[in-house]
Every structure is written in C-alpha cells, then in structure tokens.
Scaffold this active site. Sequence first.
Site, PDB file in Angstrom:
ATOM      1  N   GLU A 161     -11.401 -10.986  -7.527  1.00  0.00           N
ATOM      2  CA  GLU A 161     -10.007 -11.001  -7.065  1.00  0.00           C
ATOM      3  C   GLU A 161      -9.631 -12.325  -6.421  1.00  0.00           C
ATOM      4  O   GLU A 161      -8.556 -12.466  -5.847  1.00  0.00           O
ATOM      5  CB  GLU A 161      -9.702  -9.818  -6.143  1.00  0.00           C
ATOM      6  CG  GLU A 161     -10.660  -9.632  -4.989  1.00  0.00           C
ATOM      7  CD  GLU A 161     -10.346  -8.405  -4.134  1.00  0.00           C
ATOM      8  OE1 GLU A 161      -9.284  -7.795  -4.284  1.00  0.00           O
ATOM      9  OE2 GLU A 161     -11.194  -8.077  -3.290  1.00  0.00           O
TER      10      GLU A 161
ATOM     11  N   CYS B 175      -9.390  -2.674 -11.461  1.00  0.00           N
ATOM     12  CA  CYS B 175      -8.977  -1.631 -10.510  1.00  0.00           C
ATOM     13  C   CYS B 175      -7.686  -2.002  -9.805  1.00  0.00           C
ATOM     14  O   CYS B 175      -7.184  -1.237  -8.988  1.00  0.00           O
ATOM     15  CB  CYS B 175     -10.079  -1.316  -9.514  1.00  0.00           C
ATOM     16  SG  CYS B 175     -10.527  -2.716  -8.484  1.00  0.00           S
TER      17      CYS B 175
ATOM     18  N   ASP C 212      -4.803  -8.840  -5.780  1.00  0.00           N
ATOM     19  CA  ASP C 212      -5.134 -10.070  -5.067  1.00  0.00           C
ATOM     20  C   ASP C 212      -5.323 -11.240  -6.027  1.00  0.00           C
ATOM     21  O   ASP C 212      -4.956 -12.367  -5.705  1.00  0.00           O
ATOM     22  CB  ASP C 212      -6.405  -9.870  -4.219  1.00  0.00           C
ATOM     23  CG  ASP C 212      -6.056  -9.222  -2.888  1.00  0.00           C
ATOM     24  OD1 ASP C 212      -5.089  -9.676  -2.251  1.00  0.00           O
ATOM     25  OD2 ASP C 212      -6.729  -8.254  -2.505  1.00  0.00           O
TER      26      ASP C 212
ATOM     27  N   HIS D 113       0.801  -1.222   0.000  1.00  0.00           N
ATOM     28  CA  HIS D 113       0.000   0.000   0.000  1.00  0.00           C
ATOM     29  C   HIS D 113       0.833   1.270   0.000  1.00  0.00           C
ATOM     30  O   HIS D 113       0.359   2.301  -0.466  1.00  0.00           O
ATOM     31  CB  HIS D 113      -1.048  -0.055   1.109  1.00  0.00           C
ATOM     32  CG  HIS D 113      -2.168  -0.949   0.700  1.00  0.00           C
ATOM     33  ND1 HIS D 113      -3.203  -0.503  -0.091  1.00  0.00           N
ATOM     34  CD2 HIS D 113      -2.342  -2.261   0.858  1.00  0.00           C
ATOM     35  CE1 HIS D 113      -3.993  -1.515  -0.362  1.00  0.00           C
ATOM     36  NE2 HIS D 113      -3.501  -2.604   0.203  1.00  0.00           N
TER      37      HIS D 113
END
Length: 551
Positions: free
Chosen positions: A430, A501, A454, A188
């Site tokens: 995902e 995304c 993921d 992140h």
Amino acid sequence: MILIQGKGVSSGVVKGKLYFYERPDTTVVKTTVDDLEAEKARLAEAQAKSIAQLEALAEKCREEAGDESAILFETHAMFVEDDDYVECIMETLDDEQCNAEYAVEVAGEQFAQMFAAMDDAYMQARAADIKDVTRRILNNLMGIPEGGIDSDEPVILAADDLAPSETIQMDKSKILGFATQGGSGNSHTAILARTMGIPAVCGMGEALKKDYHGRLAYIDGDEGTVVLDPDELTLTALKQKYAEQQERKALLETMKGQEDVTLDGRKVNLYCNIGSPDDVNAVLANDGQGIGLFRSEFLYLATNDYPTEEDQFQAYKTVAAAMGGKRVIIRTLDIGADKQVDYFQLNKEENPALGMRAIRICLNRPEVFRTQLRALYRASAYGKIAIMFPMITSVWEVKECKRACQSVMKELAAEGIPFNPETEIGIMIETPASVFMARDLAKLVDFFSVGTNDLTQYTLACDRQCNDLGKFFDAHHPAVLRALKMAADAAHEAGIWIGICGELGADIELLPTFLAMGIDELSVSPSSVLPLRAEIRKSIAQTCTLELLEG
Ligand code: PEP
Ligand code: MG
C-alpha cells in the site's frame, strides 16, 4: 422538496428519520452542590440504569455466544455495586459536597490505578474493566445515550463526519444509512456502510443542516442524494428504485453456493473485509469464502485502554472458528492517520498519514506488538489464520516482523500453548516503496494483499479523506493500475499469491483488468460478494486485457 447533492459511497435507497449525531462532551467538571441527597439519588438512578444495561448485554451475549461471553458483562454489573467502589464514591460526595460525576470519576481513577499497580497480569488487565464501568455510570449521569443514538427506531445517521472510534461504538442495529457533511469514498464511515450493506452519502457540506434532525428523508447511495419532502415524481422514482433494488437482491441470492470461477475456469478467491467479530454474520450471509482483511485496530478503537491478550485471543478465535477452516487474514494493528486512539498518546503530527502509523508503531512498541502476536498465534490453533502486516516500505521491517513472530512462537511452545507454526505471513502492498521493493519482499512472505486505498493516496499524492480533489483523485489512474501489475508480477515470479483488499477490489469495471493481471484474490465488503461473483462467472479471463494501463 429539499434535494441535497453529495457523493454516493454505498449503494441503495432507504427511507428514515434523520438523526443528527451530537458529539457528546464527556469531560467531567467538578461543581459544589447544595442538595447532597438529590445528588445521591441521581447516582442511584445512574447505577440502576447501568446495571439494567449490563444485564441486557449479558443476556444478548448469552443468546448469541453462550454463557462464557456473558460473564464479562455480569462482572461489570456486579462491579457497579461493589461495596468498596461505592464507598469511595460516597466518601468523596460527603467530604467534598460535590457533584456525582466528579465523585464517580475519582473512584474510577483510584480503582483503575490500584489494579494497574498489581503484580498479577490478570488483575492488571481489570483496570480496563473498571474504566469501562466508570464511563458507563458517567454516561448515564450525563444523559449520554448508549450506542450514541437516542432513538427507539432505526434512523439515518447524519453528522459532520464520523471518526472510526465513534462509529465502532455505535449501536449498528439503529442505523439505516449514513449522511455526512464531510468524508470521502475511502473514509471509514463509507467502508463501514458497505460492510453493513446500507446506503451512504457523504460530502454534502453545509447543505445538510442540523435543523433537519428528526425529519423524514430518503437517502439514495447511488445518486448521492438526500431528499426531504420529495415531490410526486421524485417519490415515484425513489420507490421504483427501492423495488428494483429488492428485485436485484433476490436475483443475487441465486449466486449463493456457486463457485467463483470464470467461464474459462480461472478461480478467484472471493473474500471479505471485516472490522469486528460481529461482521462475520454478514460474511456468512453473503457467502464470502474467507476473510481477506480483518482490520484488527477496531478492537483497539472500541475500548478506552489497550485490549488484553485474552480479549484479542477471544475475538480472533471467534472469527476463526465461525469461518470453519476458511482462511482468515488478520491484519496487525493499523492505527495512526485517521484512526486515532487516545490512550496510545501519539504525538500530534502535521501529516499523520505520513507519520507514525501502523507497523511503525508496532515496531517502536514491541510490547504492544508482542501482545497482539501472542493472541494471533494462540488463535491460530482454532482455524486457518493468516497474519498480515500493514504499511510496509522496507525489507528490514518485514524481517523484524518475522523475528517477532519467531520469538512469540518460541514463547508459546515453551509454555505448552498450542498454535499453528505454519501460519501464513503476508504483507500489505500500500506504499509506492513496497511496489518498488516487491521482488525482494515477495521472497520473504507467503502472500501480498494490495491496499488500494492507501496505495492510491500515496501514489497520486491525494489525501484519501479529502472530498474536494475531484478529478485529481482518479481511482482508475494508470499509475495505480501499473503499480498493481508490478506487484502482481513480482508475487507470481516468486510463486506467491496476490490479492486486493482495498476498495478498488469491488470495482466491477476493473474486474477484467484484475483478471488480466492474474490477481488471485479479491477481498471486498460482504455486500459486494454476490454482485462480483455474478460478474466473475460471466467473464472470460483469457480475453481480458491490460488496456486501462495505457496512459
Ligand atoms: C487500504 O489502504 O487499501 C486498506 C485496505 O487499508 P485501510 O483502508 O484500512 O487503510
Ligand atoms: Mg491501508
């Protein structure tokens, strides 16, 4: 010259002082003091500093978002001096001859418990404000800098690694770039750097020494290097790169206002990923056409207690209104795995990425889910909001999510609160299970959005946080691309749209493959919008092939 090689995870070159982030120890230890007056003076100083910080925050809010949003900080500032709260602190100090930190912590806990026990939901929610104010006074007593960075000038933030809960609380205006010992392209910190459009290099290991704190450095997010004391040749190359980067930026400016359409007329919706309402500025500055992923969990990571329905409603409404009728896809809470939130008190797990995370937590804690859904539906009256559920593996999960939505809509209707009953509902693809179930899932929702971060992790059995997997972590692996194709076919057969995304959406090399699959939307970091638009406008969709899907 010192050259440290790592992995470039957000592009660009920048020069600045290295600031090694020290994880603050926030535990309060009770001590007995001899000089109580000195302790009271320390307390008064911390209170004054807290009030000054809160007044500055209120002022900033007033300028940026109007009087209403400044009220929260003004109330916090008033609470610092609240007679009963201060009396409680003083009593503990006098009775126990203890340090100010302990007395403040005791008062904070007592008041938070008192509010949490009240009947009125509004008053209950104030417990979180009290904890916030208490933490601020404690930080000031303990010398923990506001926003995590004790520097007047912006710096290159260096760390072993940074948790999402740490980065979210940092003062972003002080960060020029990131340099970390650990981390990976999908971590992140990397995602945040790309959102902010600043360079980041991770995976430097012990070569990135704490001793370098305060030294001037260059960070090159394309080469994946951090350079201290560059020799003349390197310095010239870095300067040239910086100049080229500025030139490229200026060139991309011409892409603003242009349509996201290929030469043969295929339209791709180019949206952005955000983590907080503040990121909308970057979306608008880069001309993003919508928000394809609002990671709502960052609202939960930014606080020390559950965000209330009202707090969430304000955040979602702000984003929806700022986007002025353009689609805003808000993903429901996706915590667990690398995004740990203490107050959820999740069990320690051996394999958190395979454990209790995302939609599993929401379905197990209906009250938490209901609060978020109420906030989302209330905000749907102020813009074009869509709701998206993460980590889906089964049909029953989607059915349960939809039932929760129906029940919230019924409640709001009964209370006379406006909302949009046509709010789109989508799911993230995902997990491999969601790919295999895509045909069935597509019948239940309005759209799919593929979370390639993921999906890659679970398809290839490669931990997305691990930086040592090298060639085993192949972002272009045909298995991942085939999974994407299967999901795209299932979506289109059912007549719904599909987007991406995950970080792969911004991968220019894969754009022809995505066009060949008929991907309808790409949601990327704001800084990737204009480069991607330039590429889309040069492409011919009809001639794109699926050759990368071959083994
Ligand atoms: C993904 O998994 O690709 C995704 C977009 O979600 P996150 O990175 O927040 O897990
Ligand atoms: Mg994900």
